[in-house]
Design a protein around this motif. Structure first.
Motif, PDB file in Angstrom:
ATOM      1  N   GLU A 153     -23.039 -21.267  45.875  1.00 24.53           N
ATOM      2  CA  GLU A 153     -23.285 -19.908  45.415  1.00 24.53           C
ATOM      3  C   GLU A 153     -22.115 -18.992  45.778  1.00 24.53           C
ATOM      4  O   GLU A 153     -21.346 -19.280  46.700  1.00 24.53           O
ATOM      5  CB  GLU A 153     -24.588 -19.369  46.031  1.00 24.53           C
ATOM      6  N   GLY A 154     -21.989 -17.888  45.037  1.00 27.54           N
ATOM      7  CA  GLY A 154     -20.938 -16.925  45.318  1.00 27.54           C
ATOM      8  C   GLY A 154     -20.186 -16.519  44.069  1.00 27.54           C
ATOM      9  O   GLY A 154     -20.352 -17.100  42.991  1.00 27.54           O
ATOM     10  N   LYS A 155     -19.327 -15.496  44.211  1.00 28.24           N
ATOM     11  CA  LYS A 155     -18.611 -14.936  43.057  1.00 28.24           C
ATOM     12  C   LYS A 155     -17.726 -15.965  42.351  1.00 28.24           C
ATOM     13  O   LYS A 155     -17.515 -15.882  41.149  1.00 28.24           O
ATOM     14  CB  LYS A 155     -17.755 -13.740  43.507  1.00 28.24           C
ATOM     15  N   GLU A 156     -17.203 -16.929  43.101  1.00 20.93           N
ATOM     16  CA  GLU A 156     -16.285 -17.909  42.505  1.00 20.93           C
ATOM     17  C   GLU A 156     -16.934 -19.282  42.319  1.00 20.93           C
ATOM     18  O   GLU A 156     -16.233 -20.277  42.095  1.00 20.93           O
ATOM     19  CB  GLU A 156     -15.037 -18.037  43.374  1.00 20.93           C
ATOM     20  N   ALA A 157     -18.261 -19.322  42.377  1.00 21.30           N
ATOM     21  CA  ALA A 157     -18.964 -20.607  42.303  1.00 21.30           C
ATOM     22  C   ALA A 157     -18.711 -21.332  40.985  1.00 21.30           C
ATOM     23  O   ALA A 157     -18.454 -22.541  40.967  1.00 21.30           O
ATOM     24  CB  ALA A 157     -20.467 -20.396  42.510  1.00 21.30           C
ATOM     25  N   GLU A 158     -18.771 -20.614  39.865  1.00 18.81           N
ATOM     26  CA  GLU A 158     -18.586 -21.254  38.560  1.00 18.81           C
ATOM     27  C   GLU A 158     -17.157 -21.778  38.407  1.00 18.81           C
ATOM     28  O   GLU A 158     -16.948 -22.923  37.981  1.00 18.81           O
ATOM     29  CB  GLU A 158     -18.916 -20.281  37.440  1.00 18.81           C
ATOM     30  N   GLN A 159     -16.196 -20.949  38.754  1.00 20.67           N
ATOM     31  CA  GLN A 159     -14.784 -21.359  38.690  1.00 20.67           C
ATOM     32  C   GLN A 159     -14.540 -22.577  39.582  1.00 20.67           C
ATOM     33  O   GLN A 159     -13.836 -23.515  39.192  1.00 20.67           O
ATOM     34  CB  GLN A 159     -13.914 -20.186  39.154  1.00 20.67           C
ATOM     35  N   PHE A 160     -15.124 -22.565  40.755  1.00 22.07           N
ATOM     36  CA  PHE A 160     -14.945 -23.646  41.725  1.00 22.07           C
ATOM     37  C   PHE A 160     -15.512 -24.962  41.204  1.00 22.07           C
ATOM     38  O   PHE A 160     -14.819 -25.996  41.205  1.00 22.07           O
ATOM     39  CB  PHE A 160     -15.624 -23.242  43.034  1.00 22.07           C
ATOM     40  N   ALA A 218     -12.600 -24.002  50.795  1.00 24.18           N
ATOM     41  CA  ALA A 218     -12.214 -23.305  52.028  1.00 24.18           C
ATOM     42  C   ALA A 218     -11.644 -21.904  51.784  1.00 24.18           C
ATOM     43  O   ALA A 218     -11.925 -20.974  52.543  1.00 24.18           O
ATOM     44  CB  ALA A 218     -11.218 -24.158  52.807  1.00 24.18           C
ATOM     45  N   ALA A 219     -10.848 -21.726  50.738  1.00 29.67           N
ATOM     46  CA  ALA A 219     -10.185 -20.435  50.509  1.00 29.67           C
ATOM     47  C   ALA A 219     -10.890 -19.587  49.445  1.00 29.67           C
ATOM     48  O   ALA A 219     -10.355 -18.567  49.013  1.00 29.67           O
ATOM     49  CB  ALA A 219      -8.735 -20.667  50.110  1.00 29.67           C
ATOM     50  N   LEU A 220     -12.083 -19.991  49.041  1.00 29.68           N
ATOM     51  CA  LEU A 220     -12.768 -19.313  47.944  1.00 29.68           C
ATOM     52  C   LEU A 220     -13.996 -18.535  48.429  1.00 29.68           C
ATOM     53  O   LEU A 220     -14.531 -18.799  49.508  1.00 29.68           O
ATOM     54  CB  LEU A 220     -13.203 -20.333  46.893  1.00 29.68           C
ATOM     55  N   ASP A 221     -14.443 -17.601  47.589  1.00 25.15           N
ATOM     56  CA  ASP A 221     -15.651 -16.824  47.889  1.00 25.15           C
ATOM     57  C   ASP A 221     -16.864 -17.624  47.406  1.00 25.15           C
ATOM     58  O   ASP A 221     -17.464 -17.329  46.379  1.00 25.15           O
ATOM     59  CB  ASP A 221     -15.582 -15.468  47.191  1.00 25.15           C
ATOM     60  N   VAL A 222     -17.171 -18.664  48.167  1.00 25.42           N
ATOM     61  CA  VAL A 222     -18.255 -19.586  47.816  1.00 25.42           C
ATOM     62  C   VAL A 222     -18.998 -19.975  49.092  1.00 25.42           C
ATOM     63  O   VAL A 222     -18.370 -20.238  50.121  1.00 25.42           O
ATOM     64  CB  VAL A 222     -17.699 -20.868  47.145  1.00 25.42           C
ATOM     65  N   SER A 223     -20.313 -20.007  49.018  1.00 32.21           N
ATOM     66  CA  SER A 223     -21.105 -20.517  50.139  1.00 32.21           C
ATOM     67  C   SER A 223     -21.732 -21.849  49.744  1.00 32.21           C
ATOM     68  O   SER A 223     -22.133 -22.034  48.588  1.00 32.21           O
ATOM     69  CB  SER A 223     -22.203 -19.521  50.545  1.00 32.21           C
ATOM     70  N   ILE A 224     -21.780 -22.763  50.697  1.00 32.58           N
ATOM     71  CA  ILE A 224     -22.295 -24.101  50.435  1.00 32.58           C
ATOM     72  C   ILE A 224     -23.357 -24.430  51.485  1.00 32.58           C
ATOM     73  O   ILE A 224     -23.106 -24.301  52.680  1.00 32.58           O
ATOM     74  CB  ILE A 224     -21.160 -25.144  50.490  1.00 32.58           C
ATOM     75  N   ARG A 225     -24.541 -24.832  51.002  1.00 29.92           N
ATOM     76  CA  ARG A 225     -25.617 -25.168  51.945  1.00 29.92           C
ATOM     77  C   ARG A 225     -26.391 -26.362  51.420  1.00 29.92           C
ATOM     78  O   ARG A 225     -26.858 -26.355  50.274  1.00 29.92           O
ATOM     79  CB  ARG A 225     -26.559 -23.984  52.142  1.00 29.92           C
ATOM     80  N   ASP A 226     -26.505 -27.377  52.246  1.00 30.31           N
ATOM     81  CA  ASP A 226     -27.269 -28.541  51.814  1.00 30.31           C
ATOM     82  C   ASP A 226     -28.742 -28.367  52.157  1.00 30.31           C
ATOM     83  O   ASP A 226     -29.098 -27.684  53.124  1.00 30.31           O
ATOM     84  CB  ASP A 226     -26.723 -29.817  52.456  1.00 30.31           C
ATOM     85  N   LEU A 227     -29.590 -28.984  51.336  1.00 32.80           N
ATOM     86  CA  LEU A 227     -31.042 -28.956  51.539  1.00 32.80           C
ATOM     87  C   LEU A 227     -31.548 -30.345  51.913  1.00 32.80           C
ATOM     88  O   LEU A 227     -32.701 -30.678  51.667  1.00 32.80           O
ATOM     89  CB  LEU A 227     -31.738 -28.452  50.263  1.00 32.80           C
ATOM     90  N   TYR A 228     -30.673 -31.149  52.492  1.00 29.52           N
ATOM     91  CA  TYR A 228     -30.972 -32.548  52.786  1.00 29.52           C
ATOM     92  C   TYR A 228     -32.210 -32.713  53.663  1.00 29.52           C
ATOM     93  O   TYR A 228     -32.993 -33.657  53.482  1.00 29.52           O
ATOM     94  CB  TYR A 228     -29.778 -33.212  53.485  1.00 29.52           C
ATOM     95  N   GLN A 229     -32.377 -31.840  54.639  1.00 25.95           N
ATOM     96  CA  GLN A 229     -33.479 -31.987  55.589  1.00 25.95           C
ATOM     97  C   GLN A 229     -34.704 -31.179  55.185  1.00 25.95           C
ATOM     98  O   GLN A 229     -35.733 -31.251  55.850  1.00 25.95           O
ATOM     99  CB  GLN A 229     -33.019 -31.538  56.987  1.00 25.95           C
ATOM    100  N   GLU A 230     -34.605 -30.423  54.097  1.00 23.18           N
ATOM    101  CA  GLU A 230     -35.673 -29.489  53.738  1.00 23.18           C
ATOM    102  C   GLU A 230     -36.476 -29.906  52.523  1.00 23.18           C
ATOM    103  O   GLU A 230     -37.595 -29.428  52.330  1.00 23.18           O
ATOM    104  CB  GLU A 230     -35.072 -28.098  53.477  1.00 23.18           C
ATOM    105  N   GLU A 231     -35.921 -30.773  51.673  1.00 22.42           N
ATOM    106  CA  GLU A 231     -36.542 -31.063  50.386  1.00 22.42           C
ATOM    107  C   GLU A 231     -36.687 -32.545  50.121  1.00 22.42           C
ATOM    108  O   GLU A 231     -36.020 -33.377  50.728  1.00 22.42           O
ATOM    109  CB  GLU A 231     -35.684 -30.474  49.251  1.00 22.42           C
TER     110      GLU A 231
END
Length: 357
Positions: free
Chosen positions: A56-63, A127-140
């Motif tokens: 997620e984030g402003k640069e998510a699609e570009q990334f 690393a240098a982008l406006d993107v957040s990354i979160r895994d749901l491995y333990q939640e779903e």
């Protein structure tokens, strides 16, 4: 590792095996029976060993467009896109499905054995982008409902199932909690997948098996999942794609959108196109008795040209099929020979998929 449904699998008499570090059911009543159940009726799979990652984030699609051989930028909201992720050398990190909620909210489904590798790959490249990354491995957990009756069955649980188009998804609710319902799968059949909190997975599994009785539902193991995807001509990580197979060499080469301005590995893939040593993957049907297994050698005119990446006896077609990785290029109708034990068994190149419903 065990999924939240491990006890249910054991209670149903599943034969459990190790798969990518997980104890998973390979079969319940038999691979052929389960395979044909999905082709004719509806089957229920536990695929919770696979993982979902939020990007997620402003640069998510570009990334994500940069990471993917397929086109992600500009896709419609709530669409799902199958793609390959490459390293800078053009060889494969993984094949994944990228889900777009909107231009700043995505999630990715990654293969079980590549959970951590894919997560590390995402974080490194972002690393240098406006993107957040979160895994749901333990939640779903993840359930897959596949087969001609899947839409009718899911309609009893989710009103959105009737309107959902293939390779699209929506948010819905079950027992007051949010779940994601997608019209996706890896069997070549009409089907759906449900991404839900772990505390919903067991009750959903139980309810689907109960409500699915009129549709002749059965739980399906990894054995039939493999034969189904192979009939559909789909890649399996570690077989048709891996870190030693380039994206353009694989059956997933169709995902490469050469007109994209850039994507990770594009320059290397363009150079590979120029080399005579570049390999290709093809579907073949065996013309004589035998089953081609992974690693079996492939010959043409007594010359070794490659190997089998996947092979099985197709329950739907009642004939042996395989995917081969070879060099030089072949044409539809060409014949090759596969070394099966002491015998060279003839096979013919055919158009994929082997089976189409």
């Amino acid at each position: 590792m065990k999924t939240v449904l491990y006890t249910r699998h054991c209670e149903l008499g599943a034969k459990m095996v190790e798969f990518s570090g997980w104890e998973m059911p390979v079969q319940y009543k038999g691979i052929i029976n389960e395979h044909l159940t999905v082709r004719k009726y509806v089957g229920l799979f536990d695929v919770s060993h696979m993982g979902r990652v939020l990007v997620e984030g402003k640069e998510a699609e570009q990334f994500l467009d940069y990471l993917s051989t397929n086109r992600i930028a500009g896709k419609s909201d709530f669409s799902a896109t199958y793609t390959v992720w490459c390293m800078s050398n053009g060889f494969c990190v993984d094949d994944v499905i990228v889900y777009k909620q909107d231009a700043t909210h995505f999630f990715v489904i990654v293969n079980a054995g590549n959970r951590q590798k894919d997560l590390d790959h995402l974080k490194k490249e972002a690393a240098a982008l406006d993107v957040s990354i979160r895994d749901l491995y333990q939640e779903e957990g993840i359930l897959s409902i596949q087969g001609p009756a899947s839409q009718k069955l899911l309609g009893a649980f989710f009103e959105d199932a009737a309107q959902l188009k293939p390779m699209h998804f929506c948010k819905s609710r079950y027992r007051g909690k949010e779940v994601v319902l997608s019209r996706t799968g890896y069997t070549g059949e009409s089907g759906f997948e449900i991404y839900a909190p772990l505390d919903l997975i067991v009750p959903l599994w139980d309810a689907l098996l109960k409500e699915g009785i009129p549709y002749q539902i059965e739980p399906i193991g990894l054995g039939a999942r493999d034969t189904l995807r192979l009939e559909a001509g789909y890649a399996l990580y570690g077989h048709e794609i891996n870190e030693e197979i380039a994206a353009l060499e694989s059956v997933s080469a169709w995902t490469i959108k050469w007109d994209k301005k850039n994507f990770l590995g594009k320059s290397a893939l363009e150079e590979l196109c120029k080399k005579s040593s570049t390999r290709s993957e093809y579907g073949v049907v065996l013309l004589d008795k035998g089953i081609a297994r992974e690693g079996y050698e492939v010959f043409r005119k007594d010359q070794l040209i490659g190997k089998v990446t996947s092979g099985t006896h197709s329950p739907s077609l009642n004939q042996s099929v395989a995917i081969i990785l070879v060099q030089p290029q072949l044409q539809l109708g060409d014949q090759v020979a596969i070394q099966i034990r002491k015998n060279l068994v003839k096979a013919e190149v055919v158009k994929l998929p082997f089976y189409k419903n």
